[in-house]
Design a protein around this motif. Structure first.
Motif, short mmCIF file in Angstrom:
data_model
loop_
_atom_site.label_atom_id
_atom_site.label_comp_id
_atom_site.label_asym_id
_atom_site.label_seq_id
_atom_site.Cartn_x
_atom_site.Cartn_y
_atom_site.Cartn_z
N SER A 149 0.83 -1.21 0.00
CA SER A 149 0.00 0.00 0.00
C SER A 149 0.86 1.26 0.00
O SER A 149 0.48 2.28 -0.58
CB SER A 149 -0.96 0.00 1.20
N TRP A 150 2.05 1.19 0.64
CA TRP A 150 2.97 2.33 0.61
C TRP A 150 3.52 2.51 -0.80
O TRP A 150 3.66 3.64 -1.28
CB TRP A 150 4.10 2.11 1.61
N LEU A 151 3.80 1.40 -1.49
CA LEU A 151 4.24 1.48 -2.88
C LEU A 151 3.13 2.08 -3.75
O LEU A 151 3.39 2.94 -4.60
CB LEU A 151 4.61 0.08 -3.38
N ALA A 152 1.89 1.61 -3.53
CA ALA A 152 0.76 2.15 -4.28
C ALA A 152 0.59 3.64 -4.01
O ALA A 152 0.28 4.42 -4.92
CB ALA A 152 -0.51 1.40 -3.92
N GLN A 153 0.82 4.05 -2.75
CA GLN A 153 0.73 5.47 -2.41
C GLN A 153 1.78 6.27 -3.17
O GLN A 153 1.51 7.36 -3.66
CB GLN A 153 0.91 5.68 -0.91
N SER A 154 3.00 5.72 -3.26
CA SER A 154 4.07 6.45 -3.93
C SER A 154 3.78 6.61 -5.43
O SER A 154 4.05 7.65 -6.01
CB SER A 154 5.41 5.75 -3.71
N TYR A 178 10.31 11.87 -6.43
CA TYR A 178 9.15 12.06 -5.57
C TYR A 178 9.32 11.36 -4.23
O TYR A 178 8.85 11.86 -3.19
CB TYR A 178 7.89 11.55 -6.26
N LEU A 179 10.02 10.23 -4.21
CA LEU A 179 10.23 9.50 -2.97
C LEU A 179 11.02 10.32 -1.94
O LEU A 179 10.93 10.07 -0.75
CB LEU A 179 10.97 8.18 -3.23
N GLY A 180 11.78 11.27 -2.42
CA GLY A 180 12.52 12.14 -1.50
C GLY A 180 11.87 13.49 -1.29
O GLY A 180 12.45 14.36 -0.63
N SER A 181 10.67 13.65 -1.80
CA SER A 181 10.00 14.95 -1.73
C SER A 181 9.29 15.16 -0.40
O SER A 181 8.93 14.21 0.30
CB SER A 181 8.99 15.09 -2.87
N ALA A 182 9.07 16.42 -0.09
CA ALA A 182 8.34 16.77 1.13
C ALA A 182 6.90 16.30 1.05
O ALA A 182 6.31 15.90 2.07
CB ALA A 182 8.39 18.28 1.35
N ASP A 183 6.30 16.32 -0.14
CA ASP A 183 4.90 15.89 -0.30
C ASP A 183 4.73 14.43 0.10
O ASP A 183 3.79 14.09 0.83
CB ASP A 183 4.46 16.10 -1.75
N PHE A 184 5.63 13.57 -0.38
CA PHE A 184 5.53 12.14 -0.08
C PHE A 184 5.69 11.88 1.41
O PHE A 184 4.90 11.15 2.02
CB PHE A 184 6.58 11.37 -0.87
#
Length: 231
Positions: A149-154, A178-184
């Motif tokens: 689910s975390w992968l799906a979220q990313s 995106y994985l290093g972004s503040a939003d994620f």
């Protein structure tokens, strides 16, 4: 017909916890979809863009990321709780094991191997990798659900993030970026902290407060220091 009706009633009664919460989940998910579409269309209207229907919203990354970011935090909560309660204790809480049972416990206590009974799950009585896997299967599956689910979220998150950037005439970002972004991380951490707070609150409040008839509570008359006792 009477026997069939009795069987059906028995099925609903003996599975009412799962069925009840499953039905509530679907109702709330549908309500979230309606409210989420309304909010999303408000944003589109502000930007002067065409609004979308419910079907299109259900297929959108905006809806997907809102759903999956909550799912991953819930599965993380149970994953940590399942493994954490093997060793971590709370005196007086029904959410904790008895104080002298910290750890993975003996095979006799766990009804494993030679101590398995006739009605024990088959893999519990084995002495190879199957027993090792089954002995940790609940936590492992919860951990797997969390990762998926975390992968799906990313994936849905980067799609929603890039959709917003494109509407603002900005360059899209890669999934790795995106994985290093503040939003994620903001989406992830704001859910994690709330789940951990809820577990801690449940553990300590159940020491002193009661709910008659609930297995999540001690019996109403149980002393505050009774640990691992369910109502």
């Amino acid at each position: 017909m009477t026997a069939d009706r009795t069987t059906r009633r028995g099925f609903w009664r003996t599975n009412s916890l799962t069925l009840g919460f499953g039905a509530a989940f679907l109702i709330v998910l549908a309500a979230q979809a309606v409210a989420g579409r309304a909010e999303f269309n408000e944003q589109l209207a502000v930007e002067g863009l065409q609004q979308i229907g419910l079907g299109d919203y259900l297929m959108s990354s905006d809806f997907a990321v809102d759903v999956t970011e909550n799912w991953q935090s819930e599965f993380l909560q149970f994953f940590l709780y399942i493994f954490g309660t093997v060793y971590l204790l709370q005196r007086g809480s029904p959410e904790s094991k008895e104080l002298h049972k910290a750890g993975s416990e003996s095979e006799r206590e766990q009804r494993m191997g030679d101590h398995a009974r006739a009605d024990s799950p088959r893999w519990a009585g084995t002495k190879d990798w199957r027993q090792a896997v089954y002995a940790h299967s609940l936590g492992l599956v919860m951990g797997l659900f969390f990762l998926l689910s975390w992968l799906a979220q990313s994936v849905s998150g980067v799609a929603a993030f890039n959709d917003l950037r494109l509407r603002q005439l900005q360059e899209p970002v890669t999934w790795v970026s995106y994985l290093g972004s503040a939003d994620f991380w903001n989406r992830s951490l704001q859910n994690w902290q709330s789940e951990l707070l809820a577990v801690a609150a449940m553990a300590i409040l159940s020491v002193y407060l009661r709910q008659r008839g609930s297995p999540e509570s001690k019996p109403v008359g149980a002393p505050h220091d009774a640990t691992g006792v369910e109502g």
